[in-house]
Write an enzyme that holds these catalytic residues in place. Structure first.
Site, PDB file in Angstrom:
ATOM      1  N   ALA A  12     -17.111  28.810-104.212  1.00  0.00           N
ATOM      2  CA  ALA A  12     -16.730  30.199-104.498  1.00  0.00           C
ATOM      3  C   ALA A  12     -16.780  31.082-103.261  1.00  0.00           C
ATOM      4  O   ALA A  12     -16.634  32.293-103.347  1.00  0.00           O
ATOM      5  CB  ALA A  12     -17.626  30.762-105.596  1.00  0.00           C
ATOM      6  N   ARG A  17     -15.018  33.522 -92.312  1.00  0.00           N
ATOM      7  CA  ARG A  17     -14.973  33.093 -90.909  1.00  0.00           C
ATOM      8  C   ARG A  17     -13.829  32.131 -90.596  1.00  0.00           C
ATOM      9  O   ARG A  17     -13.550  31.858 -89.437  1.00  0.00           O
ATOM     10  CB  ARG A  17     -16.331  32.463 -90.519  1.00  0.00           C
ATOM     11  CG  ARG A  17     -17.410  33.509 -90.298  1.00  0.00           C
ATOM     12  CD  ARG A  17     -18.774  32.874 -90.155  1.00  0.00           C
ATOM     13  NE  ARG A  17     -19.272  32.359 -91.437  1.00  0.00           N
ATOM     14  CZ  ARG A  17     -20.344  31.576 -91.573  1.00  0.00           C
ATOM     15  NH1 ARG A  17     -21.023  31.212 -90.507  1.00  0.00           N
ATOM     16  NH2 ARG A  17     -20.732  31.172 -92.759  1.00  0.00           N
ATOM     17  N   ALA A 365      22.872   0.448 -80.560  1.00  0.00           N
ATOM     18  CA  ALA A 365      22.284   1.684 -80.031  1.00  0.00           C
ATOM     19  C   ALA A 365      23.117   2.896 -80.421  1.00  0.00           C
ATOM     20  O   ALA A 365      24.341   2.859 -80.401  1.00  0.00           O
ATOM     21  CB  ALA A 365      22.186   1.595 -78.520  1.00  0.00           C
ATOM     22  N   ARG A 425      38.507   4.116 -84.139  1.00  0.00           N
ATOM     23  CA  ARG A 425      38.553   4.954 -82.939  1.00  0.00           C
ATOM     24  C   ARG A 425      39.933   4.789 -82.293  1.00  0.00           C
ATOM     25  O   ARG A 425      40.667   3.848 -82.598  1.00  0.00           O
ATOM     26  CB  ARG A 425      37.478   4.535 -81.938  1.00  0.00           C
ATOM     27  CG  ARG A 425      37.476   3.061 -81.593  1.00  0.00           C
ATOM     28  CD  ARG A 425      36.635   2.816 -80.365  1.00  0.00           C
ATOM     29  NE  ARG A 425      35.975   1.544 -80.310  1.00  0.00           N
ATOM     30  CZ  ARG A 425      36.480   0.446 -79.743  1.00  0.00           C
ATOM     31  NH1 ARG A 425      37.706   0.455 -79.245  1.00  0.00           N
ATOM     32  NH2 ARG A 425      35.782  -0.661 -79.679  1.00  0.00           N
TER      33      ARG A 425
HETATM   34  C1  UD1 Z   1     -27.183  26.746 -97.525  1.00  0.00           C
HETATM   35  C2  UD1 Z   1     -28.667  26.535 -97.867  1.00  0.00           C
HETATM   36  C3  UD1 Z   1     -29.398  26.126 -96.599  1.00  0.00           C
HETATM   37  C4  UD1 Z   1     -28.766  24.877 -96.020  1.00  0.00           C
HETATM   38  C5  UD1 Z   1     -27.282  25.088 -95.774  1.00  0.00           C
HETATM   39  C6  UD1 Z   1     -26.627  23.787 -95.398  1.00  0.00           C
HETATM   40  C7  UD1 Z   1     -29.200  28.083 -99.663  1.00  0.00           C
HETATM   41  C8  UD1 Z   1     -29.843  29.347-100.036  1.00  0.00           C
HETATM   42  N1  UD1 Z   1     -29.220  27.752 -98.381  1.00  0.00           N
HETATM   43  O1  UD1 Z   1     -27.137  27.850 -96.634  1.00  0.00           O
HETATM   44  O2  UD1 Z   1     -30.772  25.854 -96.898  1.00  0.00           O
HETATM   45  O3  UD1 Z   1     -29.424  24.504 -94.826  1.00  0.00           O
HETATM   46  O4  UD1 Z   1     -26.637  25.553 -96.982  1.00  0.00           O
HETATM   47  O5  UD1 Z   1     -25.309  24.010 -95.016  1.00  0.00           O
HETATM   48  O6  UD1 Z   1     -28.682  27.368-100.520  1.00  0.00           O
HETATM   49  N2  UD1 Z   1     -21.496  29.549-102.466  1.00  0.00           N
HETATM   50  C9  UD1 Z   1     -20.924  29.975-103.636  1.00  0.00           C
HETATM   51  N3  UD1 Z   1     -21.338  31.148-104.174  1.00  0.00           N
HETATM   52  C10 UD1 Z   1     -22.315  31.905-103.614  1.00  0.00           C
HETATM   53  C11 UD1 Z   1     -22.893  31.455-102.411  1.00  0.00           C
HETATM   54  C12 UD1 Z   1     -22.467  30.284-101.866  1.00  0.00           C
HETATM   55  O7  UD1 Z   1     -20.054  29.304-104.200  1.00  0.00           O
HETATM   56  O8  UD1 Z   1     -22.630  32.945-104.171  1.00  0.00           O
HETATM   57  C13 UD1 Z   1     -21.044  28.264-101.887  1.00  0.00           C
HETATM   58  C14 UD1 Z   1     -20.336  28.450-100.556  1.00  0.00           C
HETATM   59  O9  UD1 Z   1     -18.947  28.564-100.749  1.00  0.00           O
HETATM   60  C15 UD1 Z   1     -20.682  27.154 -99.838  1.00  0.00           C
HETATM   61  C16 UD1 Z   1     -22.042  26.796-100.396  1.00  0.00           C
HETATM   62  O10 UD1 Z   1     -22.187  27.493-101.616  1.00  0.00           O
HETATM   63  O11 UD1 Z   1     -19.791  26.097-100.171  1.00  0.00           O
HETATM   64  C17 UD1 Z   1     -23.184  27.148 -99.431  1.00  0.00           C
HETATM   65  O12 UD1 Z   1     -23.229  28.555 -99.253  1.00  0.00           O
HETATM   66  P1  UD1 Z   1     -23.526  29.198 -97.832  1.00  0.00           P
HETATM   67  O13 UD1 Z   1     -23.537  30.654 -97.993  1.00  0.00           O
HETATM   68  O14 UD1 Z   1     -22.656  28.594 -96.812  1.00  0.00           O
HETATM   69  O15 UD1 Z   1     -25.044  28.706 -97.614  1.00  0.00           O
HETATM   70  P2  UD1 Z   1     -25.787  28.663 -96.247  1.00  0.00           P
HETATM   71  O16 UD1 Z   1     -26.208  30.007 -95.847  1.00  0.00           O
HETATM   72  O17 UD1 Z   1     -25.027  27.850 -95.266  1.00  0.00           O
END
Ligand code: UD1
Ligand code: CA
Length: 451
Positions: A12, A17, A365, A425
């Site tokens: 989600a 980025r 060719a 031709r």
């Molecule tokens: C998360 C972990 C962290 C871990 C890292 C590994 C948590 C709190 N932290 O951090 O410990 O080291 O992954 O990569 O879990 N997403 C949603 N909805 C939300 C939030 C996130 O669908 O509300 C999905 C994002 O799209 C993504 C995944 O969950 O695919 C991880 O979310 P992200 O915000 O990237 O977590 P990190 O801060 O990287």
């Protein structure tokens, strides 16, 4: 494994980025969306129930993830309040009752079945939460795993970690397995009292321990947990994927002279004793049978190359190119939606499209099948053992029989029967002495202009 399992894929994210008009999980790795790689790993781990948690581009992500061998449900996470909140978006699916709940990320496409199976084994062994971790030289940004005597005590997010905790190099990969019977209760207890004000899925470790449950971590290779946040990381993931797949192919009997210059698609099939020379690119849908040689700088997509055939150097095989055993498609040739019979040769500077070329036929060719009239595509049929002279234009629809011969430079618009010779031709004329007369006249005219 007899235990039932639901995998929840978190996808989600806003993908801010990535700076992209589409969700990052739709960006391709090896020619197919990242999310499809994640689903494939689940299938490889014998998981067939999947809940997708979606945000932007929900419909497109859902169709990219769908496949016939999984039962998939989709849920929208309308507010993005953290990974703990995201898993709960799928609570209706979790509530159906599974032995294991496996949480994976849509943006971690290099994960393989092995760590997923290990995490589920951890549940089967009596743990309530099993986190997939990895060791790394630079843990910055990741949640740190606080482990003591084999037990996982807590996961500390970077922003909430003390200076000592930040030195820990054992990190949370983000993926975890949760005891299905307790999952909804545990997830419901996650709060958002932390530096980011988010519902952290990772808090589940301390919550389960406070209730007398058990949590552990299982270690996976760092490469498998590489996540994608921007396009540089996307390229790094592609690099790892390519290296891994080339290695698998080489170990299975495929030779590559400069493997780092060969690019494969997710579904490229190459049999034993095939040689791939440097700088070859495979798009989706290519099958290469044993003993074939793909010479340098060739580009193949949707093509079938039979045993012992050779392609290139500098050949382009487009979708529907079907090369028979021992056939040859040489330099600067393009083949599209065409059968090239066994032992036939298309060696130089040629376009064969919407065509059938019989066994052992030789295409000279510069031959072009003129398959397109500006509106419709038409078919060219060439029989077996035919000979098409250089620089012929075969204007489709047209048929050339077995054993027929087309004279060089012909424009062929009518069918040619078997064993016939066709000239299309102007007949050659020779005028003795005429070149000398012209040359002298041109010199005289030039001299007159200079005066
Ligand atoms: C998360 C972990 C962290 C871990 C890292 C590994 C948590 C709190 N932290 O951090 O410990 O080291 O992954 O990569 O879990 N997403 C949603 N909805 C939300 C939030 C996130 O669908 O509300 C999905 C994002 O799209 C993504 C995944 O969950 O695919 C991880 O979310 P992200 O915000 O990237 O977590 P990190 O801060 O990287
Ligand atoms: Ca992340």
């Amino acid at each position: 494994m007899k235990r039932t399992c639901l995998a929840v894929i978190l996808a989600a994210g806003e993908s801010t980025r990535m700076k992209s008009s589409m969700s990052k999980v739709l960006h391709p790795v090896a020619g197919r969306p990242m999310i499809a790689h994640v689903v494939e790993s689940l299938v490889n781990a014998s998981i067939s129930s999947v809940a997708l948690v979606l945000g932007r581009d929900a419909e497109a992500v859902q169709s990219a993830a769908a496949r016939s061998d999984i039962d998939m449900s989709a849920f929208l996470q309308t507010e993005r309040l953290g990974t703990g909140h995201a898993v709960l978006a799928a609570k209706d699916a979790i509530a159906k009752g599974y032995d294991d709940i496996l949480v994976v990320f849509g943006d971690t496409p290099l994960i393989t079945a092995a760590p997923l199976l290990a995490a589920r084994q951890g549940l089967a062994d009596g743990n309530d939460v099993v986190v997939i971790g990895f060791k790394t030289v630079d843990p910055t940004g990741y949640g740190r795993l606080l482990v003591e005597d084999g037990a996982l005590l807590a996961i500390r997010e970077q922003k909430d970690a003390t200076e000592d905790e930040k030195k820990i190099t054992y990190c949370n990969g983000g993926l975890m397995a949760i005891n299905g019977a307790k999952a909804l209760e545990l997830l419901g207890k996650i709060g958002n009292a932390n530096a980011k004000g988010e519902y952290y899925l990772t808090d589940i470790v301390e919550i389960v321990r406070a209730e007398g449950g058990k949590a552990i971590a299982v270690e996976a290779p760092e490469t498998e947990l590489t996540g994608c946040n921007n396009r540089a990381e996307l390229a790094a993931i592609e690099t790892i994927w390519q290296k891994r797949r080339r290695h698998e192919l080489m170990v299975s009997g495929v030779s590559m002279i400069a493997p780092e210059t060969v690019f494969l698609a997710f579904d490229t099939q190459i049999a034993q004793d095939v040689l791939i020379e440097p700088n070859v690119v495979f798009g989706p849908g290519v099958i290469i049978e044993s003993g074939a040689v793909i010479h340098a700088f060739s580009h193949l997509e949707g093509a079938h190359v039979s045993a012992g055939a050779t392609v290139g150097p500098y050949a382009r095989l487009r979708p529907g190119a079907n090369l028979g055993p021992g056939s040859k498609v040489g330099n600067f040739c393009e083949v599209k939606k065409a059968e090239i019979g066994a032992g036939a040769k298309v060696n130089h500077l040629t376009y064969i499209g919407d065509a059938f070329v019989g066994e052992k036929t030789n295409i000279g060719a510069g031959t072009i099948t003129c398959n397109y009239d500006g509106v419709n595509k038409h078919i060219t049929r060439i029989g077996a053992n035919a000979f098409i002279g250089s620089n012929a234009s075969l204007v489709a629809p047209v048929s050339i029989g077995d054993g027929a011969l087309v004279a060089s430079g012909s424009v062929v618009t009518d069918d040619v029967p078997a064993d016939a010779v066709a000239f299309g031709r102007a007949r050659q004329e020779v005028k003795p002495g005429r070149a000398k007369i012209l040359r002298e006249r041109y010199h005289a005219e030039k001299a007159a202009r200079k005066k």
